[in-house]
Structure formats: structure tokens, C-alpha cells
Scaffold this motif. Structure first.
Motif, PDB file in Angstrom:
ATOM      1  N   LEU A 271      67.656  70.130  20.711  1.00  0.00           N
ATOM      2  CA  LEU A 271      66.954  68.518  21.542  1.00  0.00           C
ATOM      3  C   LEU A 271      66.657  67.887  19.452  1.00  0.00           C
ATOM      4  N   GLU A 272      66.580  68.225  18.653  1.00  0.00           N
ATOM      5  CA  GLU A 272      66.458  67.435  17.927  1.00  0.00           C
ATOM      6  C   GLU A 272      67.704  66.472  17.507  1.00  0.00           C
ATOM      7  N   ASP A 273      68.058  66.125  17.444  1.00  0.00           N
ATOM      8  CA  ASP A 273      69.575  66.042  17.446  1.00  0.00           C
ATOM      9  C   ASP A 273      70.046  64.411  18.269  1.00  0.00           C
ATOM     10  N   GLN A 274      69.176  64.681  19.617  1.00  0.00           N
ATOM     11  CA  GLN A 274      70.096  64.429  21.042  1.00  0.00           C
ATOM     12  C   GLN A 274      69.040  62.760  21.314  1.00  0.00           C
ATOM     13  N   ASP A 275      71.092  61.720  21.780  1.00  0.00           N
ATOM     14  CA  ASP A 275      69.670  60.442  21.661  1.00  0.00           C
ATOM     15  C   ASP A 275      68.876  60.280  22.650  1.00  0.00           C
ATOM     16  N   ARG A 276      67.553  59.775  22.736  1.00  0.00           N
ATOM     17  CA  ARG A 276      67.003  60.216  23.997  1.00  0.00           C
ATOM     18  C   ARG A 276      67.269  58.572  24.146  1.00  0.00           C
ATOM     19  N   SER A 277      67.933  57.616  24.418  1.00  0.00           N
ATOM     20  CA  SER A 277      68.540  56.284  25.221  1.00  0.00           C
ATOM     21  C   SER A 277      68.942  57.254  26.334  1.00  0.00           C
ATOM     22  N   LYS A 278      70.041  58.425  26.124  1.00  0.00           N
ATOM     23  CA  LYS A 278      70.768  59.230  27.027  1.00  0.00           C
ATOM     24  C   LYS A 278      69.842  59.697  27.866  1.00  0.00           C
ATOM     25  N   TRP A 279      69.058  60.426  27.913  1.00  0.00           N
ATOM     26  CA  TRP A 279      68.207  60.939  29.079  1.00  0.00           C
ATOM     27  C   TRP A 279      68.113  59.775  30.342  1.00  0.00           C
ATOM     28  N   ASN A 280      68.187  60.567  31.960  1.00  0.00           N
ATOM     29  CA  ASN A 280      68.132  59.755  33.116  1.00  0.00           C
ATOM     30  C   ASN A 280      66.753  59.228  32.942  1.00  0.00           C
ATOM     31  N   ALA A 281      65.795  58.428  32.997  1.00  0.00           N
ATOM     32  CA  ALA A 281      64.447  58.258  33.178  1.00  0.00           C
ATOM     33  C   ALA A 281      64.213  58.010  35.008  1.00  0.00           C
ATOM     34  N   GLU A 282      65.001  57.949  35.392  1.00  0.00           N
ATOM     35  CA  GLU A 282      64.808  57.961  37.062  1.00  0.00           C
ATOM     36  C   GLU A 282      63.922  59.563  37.069  1.00  0.00           C
ATOM     37  N   LEU A 283      65.497  60.791  36.646  1.00  0.00           N
ATOM     38  CA  LEU A 283      64.256  61.820  36.964  1.00  0.00           C
ATOM     39  C   LEU A 283      63.496  62.183  36.190  1.00  0.00           C
ATOM     40  N   ILE A 284      63.630  62.159  35.050  1.00  0.00           N
ATOM     41  CA  ILE A 284      61.842  62.489  34.868  1.00  0.00           C
ATOM     42  C   ILE A 284      60.458  61.941  35.619  1.00  0.00           C
ATOM     43  N   GLU A 285      60.666  60.575  35.602  1.00  0.00           N
ATOM     44  CA  GLU A 285      59.664  60.170  36.483  1.00  0.00           C
ATOM     45  C   GLU A 285      59.667  61.049  37.875  1.00  0.00           C
ATOM     46  N   THR A 286      60.994  61.072  38.376  1.00  0.00           N
ATOM     47  CA  THR A 286      61.171  62.630  39.791  1.00  0.00           C
ATOM     48  C   THR A 286      60.030  63.352  39.261  1.00  0.00           C
ATOM     49  N   GLY A 287      60.479  64.155  37.873  1.00  0.00           N
ATOM     50  CA  GLY A 287      59.876  65.238  37.868  1.00  0.00           C
ATOM     51  C   GLY A 287      58.749  65.197  37.472  1.00  0.00           C
ATOM     52  N   SER A 288      57.995  64.218  37.105  1.00  0.00           N
ATOM     53  CA  SER A 288      56.844  64.097  37.077  1.00  0.00           C
ATOM     54  C   SER A 288      56.332  63.963  38.906  1.00  0.00           C
ATOM     55  N   TYR A 289      57.004  63.411  39.101  1.00  0.00           N
ATOM     56  CA  TYR A 289      56.078  62.942  41.419  1.00  0.00           C
ATOM     57  C   TYR A 289      56.446  64.804  41.368  1.00  0.00           C
ATOM     58  N   TYR A 290      56.695  65.525  41.131  1.00  0.00           N
ATOM     59  CA  TYR A 290      57.207  66.444  41.449  1.00  0.00           C
ATOM     60  C   TYR A 290      55.797  68.063  41.224  1.00  0.00           C
ATOM     61  N   PHE A 291      55.866  67.584  39.999  1.00  0.00           N
ATOM     62  CA  PHE A 291      54.650  68.613  39.431  1.00  0.00           C
ATOM     63  C   PHE A 291      53.492  67.890  39.496  1.00  0.00           C
ATOM     64  N   HIS A 292      53.084  67.094  39.424  1.00  0.00           N
ATOM     65  CA  HIS A 292      51.835  66.017  40.127  1.00  0.00           C
ATOM     66  C   HIS A 292      51.422  66.641  41.993  1.00  0.00           C
ATOM     67  N   ARG A 293      52.789  67.233  42.528  1.00  0.00           N
ATOM     68  CA  ARG A 293      52.303  67.426  43.726  1.00  0.00           C
ATOM     69  C   ARG A 293      52.151  68.908  43.728  1.00  0.00           C
ATOM     70  N   SER A 294      52.984  69.996  42.773  1.00  0.00           N
ATOM     71  CA  SER A 294      52.440  70.983  42.313  1.00  0.00           C
ATOM     72  C   SER A 294      51.107  71.247  42.291  1.00  0.00           C
ATOM     73  N   TYR A 295      50.189  70.916  41.233  1.00  0.00           N
ATOM     74  CA  TYR A 295      49.148  70.863  41.320  1.00  0.00           C
ATOM     75  C   TYR A 295      47.859  70.267  42.125  1.00  0.00           C
ATOM     76  N   ARG A 296      48.071  69.546  42.983  1.00  0.00           N
ATOM     77  CA  ARG A 296      47.291  68.611  44.278  1.00  0.00           C
ATOM     78  C   ARG A 296      46.029  69.941  44.815  1.00  0.00           C
ATOM     79  N   LYS A 297      45.035  69.739  44.402  1.00  0.00           N
ATOM     80  CA  LYS A 297      44.155  71.119  44.162  1.00  0.00           C
ATOM     81  C   LYS A 297      43.991  71.453  45.916  1.00  0.00           C
ATOM     82  N   GLU A 298      44.309  70.319  46.941  1.00  0.00           N
ATOM     83  CA  GLU A 298      44.212  71.389  48.401  1.00  0.00           C
ATOM     84  C   GLU A 298      45.933  72.540  48.567  1.00  0.00           C
ATOM     85  N   VAL A 299      46.680  72.302  47.361  1.00  0.00           N
ATOM     86  CA  VAL A 299      48.075  72.855  47.839  1.00  0.00           C
ATOM     87  C   VAL A 299      48.005  74.455  46.272  1.00  0.00           C
TER      88      VAL A 299
END
Length: 432
Positions: A271-299
Motif C-alpha cells: 500500500l505504501e508503494d502504490q501509485d494512488r493516481s492509478k486508483w479508480n475514483a469511480e469505484l471509490i465513489e461507488t463504494g462510498s455510496y453503498y457504504f452510506h446506504r448500509s448505514y441508513r437508519k431505516e435499515v
């Protein structure tokens, strides 16, 4: 006579189908004919694949190969069942008549996806019927829906090939006894079966994300298959369930780092040596969407292992660089994980983060306390972590010994290369 390029293309298409599509076709056939004929469904798909291998090199690969194989497999299954005189009443005859009426080879990819999605979802829950043992449920799902071979399932479950093969045969026999047609369960049944389904998808993703054996560290096809199946769950009537979304978030966060995990020579990059510019921003955004969806108070009901791991992965994804990672919050999450699921592996991973917060000397003292534990004494990452700590404590010779020990225990070639590079670097004249 088929030329070599045509043969190669056919093999690639059939190989892709077997890994990604065979589970969908078996699910569809099981939905039509019932799980009592699961073995016949598998045979029909196999026959269809053989026919593709025999005919496609001499003609043009169909525009919709999945639909072609689905149609051929269904027709072969009808023929085979009739040949075995399985038709015993008008109800069976009606099933065959309905099955014969559709030609899915003419469907578009989008239409076929919609056509098969519900059958796959139904088959997921059928494989996890409570009448089966948990082990049988896992093996059935990995073999049928995920396209894993017996050796791959054995590695995922840390079992011998023969044991998995026998368990699979017994599980299919049990499904035959039940004689059900896969269907969507009630809300109560969903909760009962979901834990096993998610565990299977988690195991499949892990095997792809960090392959235990072979030349490749990452098997993207396994990761993508587990994500595809989880997406079907997310889009289903049960998609609001918290842990489904937490697991999807975890998968997205990890997948975002695919392109940065392997160096130019096929070596593993920390992790320390990885080029973070190669990380997929779209997948990170999608992951954040599902993460917040998992914490919605109604579910949201309770924090699961998937929530904790997704939170950890999300922290890494949000950090601008390695040093700016929120190590203290990460350590809190490891403490929470250790409290909810005590294990030597969690303790080991926690000590890496512990060293960032409290210093390597303190972390090494804690690591020494773990020596001698049965699991860790034969686990390569224990010696890799110990070597890393010793290196930072200026004990190069001891670090080399532990990297060499790690090399003897790891089976994946990319990780062997990683440790060998460390050893070569430490033994180089510059370091000496």
C-alpha cells in the motif's frame, strides 16, 4: 478447417462463458425443471460448451454466445430427460413444452441479462436451503453460481480436493431429495439464508483479490463475478438489507486499487508503494455510496464484519497518501474487529497499524507474544510482518531469515517475487 486465430477466439469465448455464464444457465434450467434435475442441467451446459468448441471455429461465433449456449443447453436437457424416460405425467410434458418455446439466442445482451437475473437470485437462495449443512451450502454456491472448480473451492475452504468433491456430490443428492423449484424466499427466510450467501461472495472475492496459488496475485474475473452476484442482491427486493450494501462497499473499495497493486514486472506492491493516481475514483465513489446506504437508519440493525472491513478500506481510499492515513481511527476499527471476531490473523493485521500509532518497538514486543500460536507458526504473513519490524529496528540479518521463512510458506508466485526482491536488496553490496 479452422484457422488458429478462430480456434483461439472460440476457446477464449467458451472459457469466459464457463467462468461467468454457466451458473446463470444452470440457474435458469433449474428454475424450469427443478433442483431434482440439477445434475442433468450441468451435463446439458457441458454438452453445449463442447458443441460450441466443435462448431464455432468453423463458422462465426454468435453475436450472443450466452443466448446460443442457453438455447442449446435447454434443448439438450429436454432431449436427455426424454431419452431417460423421465417424463411420467402431463405436468412434466407441460414443463418441456414451455421450455421449448423460447429461443434466447435471438435476445439482446440486455434482454438476456434481465431474463436470467431472477433465476440467479432464486438459485442463490436454493443453494442455501437450511435443509443443507452450511458447508454444503457454501460448496454448492461456489461450484454452481461462481464457476469455481473443485481445487479452487478446496483452497478457499482449506480442505482437500477429494473432500470437496464428495461433499458436492452429497449436496446435489440432497437437493434432488428436496425436489424444489428455486423461488424467492419470504423475508424471514432471507435473513436465515443471507449470512451464507454473503460469506460465499466474500470468499470468492478474497480468492480473486489475493489468489492463494498460481502465478497471478489477482484474478479479476473472480472479483468481478462476486461483485456481479452481489449487485444482483443489491438490486433485488432485499437490496435494502444493510450487510449486503456493506459487502458491496468493501468490494468496490478494494477493487479500486487493482491497477496499482502490481508493478511493471508483475511484483506485488505494498500500500505504501502504490501509485494512488492509478486508483479508480469511480469505484471509490461507488463504494462510498453503498457504504452510506448500509448505514441508513431505516435499515441499519447492527455493525457486521463487512461494515468494519468496509470502513477500514474506505479510510485507505480517502487518504491522500500513505502517511496521511488516519492510523488512530484505523486502530480503533481493528480493536472493534478483534472484540467482535477474535482471531490470530486479525491480531497480526492490527499490530501493523498498532506500530504506526505506538511505534515499531512496542508493536514488535506485542508480536513476539503471538509466536508459537499454531496458526501463525505456519502462516507466511507472520514472518513477513516480523521481518518488516526487524528491518525497521535495524536487524537486517534477522529480517532476511524471516523473509526467507515467509518464502517457504507462500504459494503465490507474485508474493514469492516480492520477498525475493526484499532479500536481494538486503544482501546487495549497497546495503552491506
Amino acid at each position: 478447417m479452422a484457422d488458429s486465430s478462430s480456434q483461439t477466439k472460440t476457446e477464449q469465448v467458451v472459457d469466459h462463458f464457463f467462468r461467468h455464464e454457466s451458473g446463470r444457465v444452470i440457474s435458469h434450467l433449474s428454475s424450469q425443471f427443478g433442483t431434482a434435475h440439477l445434475e442433468e442441467a450441468e451435463d446439458a451446459v457441458q454438452e453445449a460448451l463442447i458443441k460450441a468448441m466443435q462448431t464455432w471455429p468453423f463458422s462465426v461465433v454468435p453475436k450472443n454466445p450466452s443466448g446460443w449456449i442457453l438455447t442449446v443447453a435447454r434443448n439438450k436437457m429436454i432431449d436427455n430427460l426424454r431419452r431417460k424416460q423421465k417424463v411420467v405425467n402431463k405436468e412434466d410434458e407441460e414443463i418441456y413444452r414451455i421450455a421449448e418455446s423460447g429461443d434466447t439466442s435471438k435476445m439482446s445482451d440486455v434482454e438476456l441479462e434481465d431474463f436470467l437475473k431472477d433465476d440467479v437470485l432464486k438459485m442463490m437462495f436454493a443453494c442455501c436451503d437450511p435443509a443443507l449443512s452450511v458447508e454444503s451450502q457454501i460448496i454448492l454456491t461456489l461450484r454452481i453460481l461462481c464457476g469455481l472448480g473443485t481445487p479452487e473451492v478446496a483452497r478457499a475452504l482449506l480442505k482437500k480436493d477429494e473432500a470437496v468433491a464428495k461433499a458436492y456430490t452429497r449436496a446435489k443428492g440432497k437437493l434432488k431429495e428436496i425436489q424444489m423449484k428455486p423461488e424467492l424466499p419470504s423475508k424471514d427466510q432471507v435473513k436465515e439464508r443471507l449470512a451464507v450467501i454473503l460469506k460465499v461472495l466474500y470468499l470468492l472475492f478474497n480468492e480473486g483479490y489475493k489468489s492463494s496459488t498460481g502465478d497471478d496475485l489477482i484474478k479479476k474475473d473472480l472479483c468481478l463475478e462476486s461483485m456481479r452476484l452481489n449487485k444482483i442482491l443489491c438490486d433485488s427486493p432485499f437490496g435494502e438489507i444493510s450487510e449486503i450494501n456493506a459487502l458491496m462497499a468493501l468490494m468496490c473499495f478494494h477493487s479500486s486499487r487493482f491497477e496499482a497493486r502490481i508493478g511493471s514486472e508483475g511484483e506485488l506492491l505494498n500500500l505504501e508503494d502504490q501509485d494512488r493516481s492509478k486508483w479508480n475514483a469511480e469505484l471509490i465513489e461507488t463504494g462510498s455510496y453503498y457504504f452510506h446506504r448500509s448505514y441508513r437508519k431505516e435499515v441499519f440493525e447492527t455493525m457486521t464484519e463487512y461494515h468494519i472491513q468496509a470502513a477500514m478500506a474506505g479510510l485507505h481510499c480517502r487518504a491522500k497518501d500513505y502517511e496521511s492515513t488516519d492510523w488512530e481511527q484505523l486502530l480503533q476499527l481493528y480493536d472493534l474487529q478483534l472484540a467482535s471476531r477474535p482471531s490470530p490473523l486479525v491480531e497480526l493485521n492490527r499490530l501493523v497499524v498498532f506500530g504506526k500509532v505506538h511505534g515499531i518497538q512496542s508493536a514488535y514486543k506485542e508480536l513476539v507474544k503471538l509466536e508459537g500460536q499454531p496458526f501463525l507458526s505456519n502462516y507466511y504473513l507472520f514472518y513477513a510482518v516480523k521481518a518488516d519490524f526487524l528491518l525497521k529496528l535495524d536487524s537486517a540479518e534477522s529480517a532476511i531469515e524471516n523473509y526467507e521463512k515467509a518464502m517457504t510458506l507462500v504459494e503465490n508466485l507474485a508474493e514469492k517475487m516480492f520477498f525475493q526482491k526484499k532479500i536481494d536488496w538486503l544482501k546487495s553490496p549497497v546495503q552491506a
